[in-house]
Structures are given as structure tokens and as C-alpha cells.
Motif scaffolding. Structure first.
Motif, PDB file in Angstrom:
ATOM      1  N   PHE A   1       0.961  -1.159  -0.160  1.00  0.00           N
ATOM      2  CA  PHE A   1       0.026   0.066  -0.070  1.00  0.00           C
ATOM      3  C   PHE A   1       0.882   1.312   0.139  1.00  0.00           C
ATOM      4  CE2 PHE A   1      -3.089  -3.186   1.104  1.00  0.00           C
ATOM      5  CZ  PHE A   1      -4.195  -2.918   1.070  1.00  0.00           C
ATOM      6  N   GLU A   2       0.492   2.081  -0.900  1.00  0.00           N
ATOM      7  CA  GLU A   2       1.362   3.400  -1.088  1.00  0.00           C
ATOM      8  C   GLU A   2       0.530   4.448  -0.497  1.00  0.00           C
ATOM      9  OE1 GLU A   2       2.913   6.564  -4.474  1.00  0.00           O
ATOM     10  OE2 GLU A   2       2.591   4.347  -5.109  1.00  0.00           O
ATOM     11  N   LYS A   3       1.224   5.191   0.606  1.00  0.00           N
ATOM     12  CA  LYS A   3       0.242   6.157   1.274  1.00  0.00           C
ATOM     13  C   LYS A   3      -0.209   7.382   0.304  1.00  0.00           C
ATOM     14  CE  LYS A   3       0.437   8.723   5.544  1.00  0.00           C
ATOM     15  NZ  LYS A   3       1.231   8.913   6.904  1.00  0.00           N
ATOM     16  N   PRO A   4      -1.252   7.750   0.360  1.00  0.00           N
ATOM     17  CA  PRO A   4      -1.827   8.822  -0.474  1.00  0.00           C
ATOM     18  C   PRO A   4      -1.211  10.249  -0.327  1.00  0.00           C
ATOM     19  CG  PRO A   4      -3.529   8.324   0.833  1.00  0.00           C
ATOM     20  CD  PRO A   4      -2.405   7.371   1.117  1.00  0.00           C
ATOM     21  N   VAL A   5      -0.838  11.087  -1.099  1.00  0.00           N
ATOM     22  CA  VAL A   5      -0.452  12.473  -0.833  1.00  0.00           C
ATOM     23  C   VAL A   5      -1.507  13.191  -0.046  1.00  0.00           C
ATOM     24  CG1 VAL A   5       0.298  14.398  -2.007  1.00  0.00           C
ATOM     25  CG2 VAL A   5       0.864  12.270  -3.034  1.00  0.00           C
TER      26      VAL A   5
ATOM     27  N   GLU B   1      -7.773  12.955   1.450  1.00  0.00           N
ATOM     28  CA  GLU B   1      -9.027  12.571   0.983  1.00  0.00           C
ATOM     29  C   GLU B   1      -8.737  11.299  -0.175  1.00  0.00           C
ATOM     30  OE1 GLU B   1      -7.908  15.630   0.971  1.00  0.00           O
ATOM     31  OE2 GLU B   1      -9.096  16.407   2.404  1.00  0.00           O
ATOM     32  N   ALA B   2      -7.573  11.246  -0.543  1.00  0.00           N
ATOM     33  CA  ALA B   2      -7.476  10.126  -1.636  1.00  0.00           C
ATOM     34  C   ALA B   2      -7.171   8.584  -1.120  1.00  0.00           C
ATOM     35  CB  ALA B   2      -6.021  10.517  -2.414  1.00  0.00           C
ATOM     36  N   LEU B   3      -7.339   7.740  -1.901  1.00  0.00           N
ATOM     37  CA  LEU B   3      -7.258   6.354  -1.627  1.00  0.00           C
ATOM     38  C   LEU B   3      -5.509   5.869  -1.816  1.00  0.00           C
ATOM     39  CD1 LEU B   3     -10.204   4.298  -2.776  1.00  0.00           C
ATOM     40  CD2 LEU B   3      -9.470   4.627  -0.515  1.00  0.00           C
ATOM     41  N   PRO B   4      -5.245   5.247  -0.838  1.00  0.00           N
ATOM     42  CA  PRO B   4      -3.843   4.582  -1.169  1.00  0.00           C
ATOM     43  C   PRO B   4      -3.820   3.750  -2.466  1.00  0.00           C
ATOM     44  CG  PRO B   4      -4.690   3.759   1.129  1.00  0.00           C
ATOM     45  CD  PRO B   4      -5.834   4.712   0.190  1.00  0.00           C
TER      46      PRO B   4
ATOM     47  N   VAL C   1       0.992   2.212  17.322  1.00  0.00           N
ATOM     48  CA  VAL C   1       0.826   1.782  16.040  1.00  0.00           C
ATOM     49  C   VAL C   1       0.052   3.042  14.977  1.00  0.00           C
ATOM     50  CG1 VAL C   1      -0.426   0.050  14.249  1.00  0.00           C
ATOM     51  CG2 VAL C   1       0.763  -0.612  16.229  1.00  0.00           C
ATOM     52  N   ASP C   2       0.565   3.314  14.010  1.00  0.00           N
ATOM     53  CA  ASP C   2      -0.035   4.245  13.080  1.00  0.00           C
ATOM     54  C   ASP C   2      -0.831   3.520  12.154  1.00  0.00           C
ATOM     55  OD1 ASP C   2      -0.719   6.139  11.247  1.00  0.00           O
ATOM     56  OD2 ASP C   2       1.384   6.618  10.706  1.00  0.00           O
ATOM     57  N   ASP C   3      -2.069   3.602  12.091  1.00  0.00           N
ATOM     58  CA  ASP C   3      -2.963   2.588  11.132  1.00  0.00           C
ATOM     59  C   ASP C   3      -3.743   3.486  10.178  1.00  0.00           C
ATOM     60  OD1 ASP C   3      -4.505   3.832  13.113  1.00  0.00           O
ATOM     61  OD2 ASP C   3      -5.392   1.968  13.888  1.00  0.00           O
ATOM     62  N   GLU C   4      -3.111   4.675   9.850  1.00  0.00           N
ATOM     63  CA  GLU C   4      -3.809   5.315   8.830  1.00  0.00           C
ATOM     64  C   GLU C   4      -4.338   4.968   7.515  1.00  0.00           C
ATOM     65  OE1 GLU C   4      -3.177   9.807   6.926  1.00  0.00           O
ATOM     66  OE2 GLU C   4      -1.829   9.059   8.325  1.00  0.00           O
ATOM     67  N   VAL C   5      -2.966   4.392   6.989  1.00  0.00           N
ATOM     68  CA  VAL C   5      -3.345   3.790   5.526  1.00  0.00           C
ATOM     69  C   VAL C   5      -4.735   2.727   5.639  1.00  0.00           C
ATOM     70  CG1 VAL C   5      -2.580   2.598   3.701  1.00  0.00           C
ATOM     71  CG2 VAL C   5      -1.258   4.257   4.549  1.00  0.00           C
ATOM     72  N   ALA C   6      -4.624   1.745   6.712  1.00  0.00           N
ATOM     73  CA  ALA C   6      -5.669   0.854   6.586  1.00  0.00           C
ATOM     74  C   ALA C   6      -7.047   1.265   7.176  1.00  0.00           C
ATOM     75  CB  ALA C   6      -5.430  -0.414   7.600  1.00  0.00           C
ATOM     76  N   ASN C   7      -6.796   2.274   7.845  1.00  0.00           N
ATOM     77  CA  ASN C   7      -8.430   3.269   8.029  1.00  0.00           C
ATOM     78  C   ASN C   7      -8.807   3.826   6.972  1.00  0.00           C
ATOM     79  OD1 ASN C   7      -9.733   3.099  10.715  1.00  0.00           O
ATOM     80  ND2 ASN C   7      -7.381   3.312  11.654  1.00  0.00           N
TER      81      ASN C   7
END
Length: 500
Positions: A97-101, A104-107, A357-363
Motif C-alpha cells: 500500500f502506497e500512502k496517498p499524498v 482524501e485520496a485512497l492509497p 501503531v499508526d494505522d492511518e493507511v488501513a483506516n
């Protein structure tokens, strides 16, 4: 005669269509990923209790190799209370998973070259009920424990194979990490009981593997202090003199660090906790942030030496998750008097995951309505929001030490691999190495290194009855996240019965 063959053909086609994966569960596309999926994916619910409306959610990834013959592996994340999408997103799932810029955007999703689905079929299960996308119409089911979780998950497997009977002949393995050190052997025991009782369908169970597993309160609870001393986090004077070898009658801790009735020993342990509290308990080599926001963390990154900024760097688009300040004495916090508190009681920050744990991308991804529709989750009026780890469970650790389970299973011929990232301070390898040795099996493969690409990747000790302990050099608590290539290597070798 022609009509007779037509009838036979019709019967055969009907049998094939009814004996294959349910079409409604097929995932045809995933938001964030361009192109065809690397293999067939399915997702949905299995009802394990019709009366209560208890439903366990699964995400099934067919093998990218030979799905009809490759093993089926059930993956369970721990907690208790953490979703197995943790493993899917951050560890060994089919995508990086690539973190969005922008928020609002999806990974963006890219094919993971070290996915465990390269060599096996993998079921990611949200268990127990109340975790991730699993739910019950009767909220009393969120009061649960080890025994009920094992029973429900066994029921899930039996009913899942009824939905996917074409995989019933494949070898079956159970895998997990952390508190799944309890989930896995207790579930394996239920499976074996079912096989011996000739429960249908008969599962082709072969063995299990667990990483940095919770196993025994004494071995695990006593592991942190010797680990911290061996890693140079506490002094010789504190460890050898004050804690272990005082020669007068006070003998503060006498080598026992999990539970103590000595006030002086408790004070010493509290002092140690203060000394190590700013270290990332999941990997002591990783930088640790202290409740700062993303911008503050970036500033902190820029001040770190290059060697530290490179820690945890892998070939994944998404680097190893940043950690933030958490409890330094995890086992005492996680299991006390049999009761396992919900995650918000353990965290020192406001996110939904376990400490640090930073779970931002999964969230972001799993709470997107298009993603939820694509992966067939229940509607938002039932589960308004997916969380990495839930706070709604009241979980009881009611089955005690896992050591008897391991001995019982391996003595019956089932294979077991116990692996540890050797820089994890949450469930340190020192305790795991000790309890695996305590089982008393004869050593058949004496302590040695194992390698990937001509580099030492860790150390291994093999015991009789196909029972193996393995370390992964430089890895933290979630081994496939830190060492994806090395993890795929030992995983592939283990499930295929090959020497590591």
C-alpha cells in the motif's frame, strides 16, 4: 442413448457449479489497484451462530501458484481484538500500500512480491466476533474468551470448507502472531478433536506457525527484564545486583519479574519501566515518536541520523509503520488476573490501534465506501467504522498456558514452527526460546544460522516431533512487516515440509 449422456453431462456440470466457491463472494476489482488481480479473491461472512446472528468476516486470497494443490492457511492477528487486515495491509498480503499524498485520496495498491499468497491460499479472518468487520446481532457475544473463540473459529472453518469444498483436500495450516499465540494452538486443538471425532467435513490439518506468540504468563512475563539487560537497555548494576543476586535477606526480585509481593522489587520494576518507556516496544531499533502529529514526526525524522532513518526500510511502497509512545511493560498490561483489557485502556494516544501503531493507511482504505462495497462487508448501519483493534470486547484469558497444547499437538505428529523477531520487546524471544526448550524434546537440529541470499537471516533450533524455534535477525514484533523476503522464505519452506 444420446439423452442418457446429456443427462450425465447435466448432472456433472451441476455438481461442478455447486461444489465451487460462491460467486457472490468473488471480488472483481479493488479501489486503488489498477489491472487484474494477481489471483482470485473472495470475501464475505460465515454465520457461526444462527440464533444470535453471529457472523465472522473473511477475506480469501487464492494462491498465485497452484491454488488447487497449494496449502490453505488461516491467518489470525492477535490483540486480542485486532483485525487480520493488519496482516493483509501491513505484512504479507497480496499488495503493498502506497500512502496517498492527500488525506482524501485512497492509497495506491501494488503487487507485493513477498506475499504469502505467492505459495499458498490464505484466509484472513476477523476473529473473535466484534473484531474488524465481524459482528453479532447479540452484543453479549462481545463478552468472550479463549475457549469460545477457538470453538467459533473451528465452526467457521467447517462451514467455510462447505462453501469452498474444492479446497478440502489441500493441506491446512493455522498461522498468526502475538495473542494469536493463544488463538492458534487452541484452535488447532479443536480441529484435532474434530478430526478424531470424525466430524464432517474432515479437515486436512497438517500444522501451525506462530510469530512472537503469547504462550505462558511466567515465561513471557519474566522475559522483558533479561531481554532489556541483554540488549543494553538496563545496567548490570540494576539487573545483577538489585534484581537477582542480593545476598542478604532482602533479595528484591530473585529473578522473578512478572508478579511480586515485594514493594522494593515493584519499585525497581517501575524504575526500569521509566528507563525504557521512550523505546518502541515492537522493535527497539526503530525511532519512537511521542504523540506528535504527522508534521512533527517528519521534523523528527529529519533530525535523525541516516542510519536511523533507514531502519525498517523495505522494498514496500509503505515503509514500516511509525510507532508512538506506548506502555513499556506490555505483558503485565495485556494479561492480568485472566482479564484482557480493551485497547483504549492500553494506549497513550487516541488512535484505534494498539500502543504505538499508526494505522492511518488501513483506516483510510477500509473505511472507504467503495472499498467496503467491493469486499462485501456489512452495511455501515451495522458496522459504522472499521478499526484496526476494537475496544468493545470484554475478553477473558481462560485457557491458561499454551505449553501443554503445543506438546499435545506435536506429540500427535502435527508440525509447529515458533518464530520470533529478535528485537521485539513486547513478547521477547528470550521467553519464547525458554518455553520452547522447556517442553523437553530432544534437539535434532542444533542451534545454527539460517540464510537468505547468502546473508544470515536468523537462528534456528529444531526439536523432535517436528517442533522448531526460529529467530529473525533485526526484526520486530510483526515479522513479515519488517522482513518480508526472509518471512516468505521460512514460510514457504515450512508449509512445504522443506528444511530451513
Amino acid at each position: 442413448m444420446a439423452n442418457f449422456y446429456f443427462v450425465l453431462l447435466h448432472i456433472s456440470l451441476t455438481f461442478v457449479l455447486t461444489q465451487s466457491a460462491p460467486r457472490k463472494s468473488l471480488i472483481t476489482k479493488l479501489p486503488g489497484f489498477n489491472g487484474s488481480l494477481p489471483s482470485k479473491h473472495y470475501a464475505g461472512y460465515v454465520t457461526v451462530d444462527e440464533h444470535h446472528g453471529k457472523n465472522l468476516y473473511y477475506y480469501f486470497v487464492e494462491s498465485e501458484g497452484n491454488s488447487s494443490k497449494d496449502p490453505v492457511v488461516l491467518w489470525l492477528n492477535g490483540g486480542p481484538g485486532c483485525s487480520s487486515f493488519d496482516g493483509f495491509v501491513y505484512e504479507h498480503g497480496p499488495f503493498n500500500f502506497e500512502k496517498p499524498v492527500t488525506k482524501e485520496a485512497l492509497p495506491k495498491l501494488h503487487v507485493n512480491p513477498y506475499s504469502w499468497s505467492k505459495v499458498s491460499n490464505v484466509i484472513y479472518l476477523d476473529s473473535p466476533v466484534g473484531v474488524g468487520f465481524s459482528y453479532s446481532k447479540n452484543v453479549s457475544d462481545y463478552n468472550t474468551g479463549d475457549a469460545k473463540t477457538a470453538s467459533d473459529t473451528h465452526t467457521f472453518l467447517l462451514r467455510w470448507f462447505e462453501l469452498y469444498p474444492e479446497f478440502l483436500a489441500n493441506p491446512l495450516f493455522i498461522a498468526g502472531e502475538s495473542y494469536a499465540g493463544v488463538y492458534v494452538p487452541t484452535l488447532a486443538d479443536k480441529i484435532v478433536q474434530g478430526i478424531e471425532a470424525e466430524t464432517k467435513p474432515k479437515l486436512n490439518f497438517k500444522g501451525y506457525l506462530v510469530g512472537n506468540p503469547v504462550a505462558d504468563e511466567i515465561f513471557d512475563g519474566n522475559a522483558l527484564v533479561p531481554f532489556a539487560h541483554g540488549m543494553g537497555l538496563i545496567s548490570d548494576e540494576t539487573f545483577e545486583v538489585k534484581l537477582r543476586y542480593l545476598t542478604d535477606t532482602t533479595k528484591e526480585c530473585n529473578g522473578t519479574f512478572y508478579e511480586t509481593s515485594s514493594v522494593k522489587c515493584e519499585n525497581l520494576l517501575n524504575k526500569i519501566e521509566q528507563v525504557i518507556q521512550n523505546i518502541d516496544i515492537y522493535n527497539i531499533l526503530e525511532p519512537c515518536y511521542h504523540n506528535g502529529g504527522e508534521e512533527e514526526n517528519k521534523k523528527s525524522d529529519s533530525k535523525l541520523p541516516l542510519s536511523f532513518r533507514q531502519l525498517g526500510k523495505t522494498e514496500k511502497s509503505l515503509p514500516v509503520r511509525k510507532r508512538m509512545f506506548g506502555r513499556a511493560w506490555p505483558y503485565k498490561a495485556i494479561v492480568r488476573d485472566g482479564y484482557v483489557p480493551s485497547w483504549p485502556q492500553l494506549t497513550s494516544n487516541s488512535n484505534s490501534g494498539p500502543p504505538c501503531v499508526d494505522d492511518e493507511v488501513a483506516n483510510v482504505w477500509l473505511n472507504n465506501h467503495k472499498v467496503r462495497k467491493a469486499i462485501h462487508t456489512v452495511k455501515k448501519n451495522v458496522i459504522p467504522r472499521w478499526n484496526l483493534c476494537t475496544g468493545q470486547l470484554k475478553y477473558i484469558h481462560d485457557l491458561g498456558s499454551m505449553i501443554p497444547y503445543h506438546k499435545k499437538l506435536t506429540s500427535k505428529g502435527y508440525r509447529a514452527l515458533i518464530y520470533s523477531g529478535d528485537h521485539d520487546m513486547c513478547v521477547p524471544f528470550t521467553g519464547t526460546e525458554a518455553w520452547t526448550r522447556s517442553i523437553g524434546y530432544k534437539i535434532v537440529d542444533e542451534w545454527r544460522s539460517w540464510s537468505v541470499n547468502d546473508q544470515v537471516a536468523g537462528f534456528i533450533q529444531g526439536y523432535a516431533n517436528n517442533f522448531t524455534f526460529l529467530t529473525v535477525k533485526g526484526s520486530g514484533h510483526t515479522v513479515p512487516e519488517y522482513k518480508p523476503q526472509e518471512s516468505l522464505y521460512f514460510y514457504q519452506h515450512f508449509i512445504n515440509g522443506l528444511p530451513i
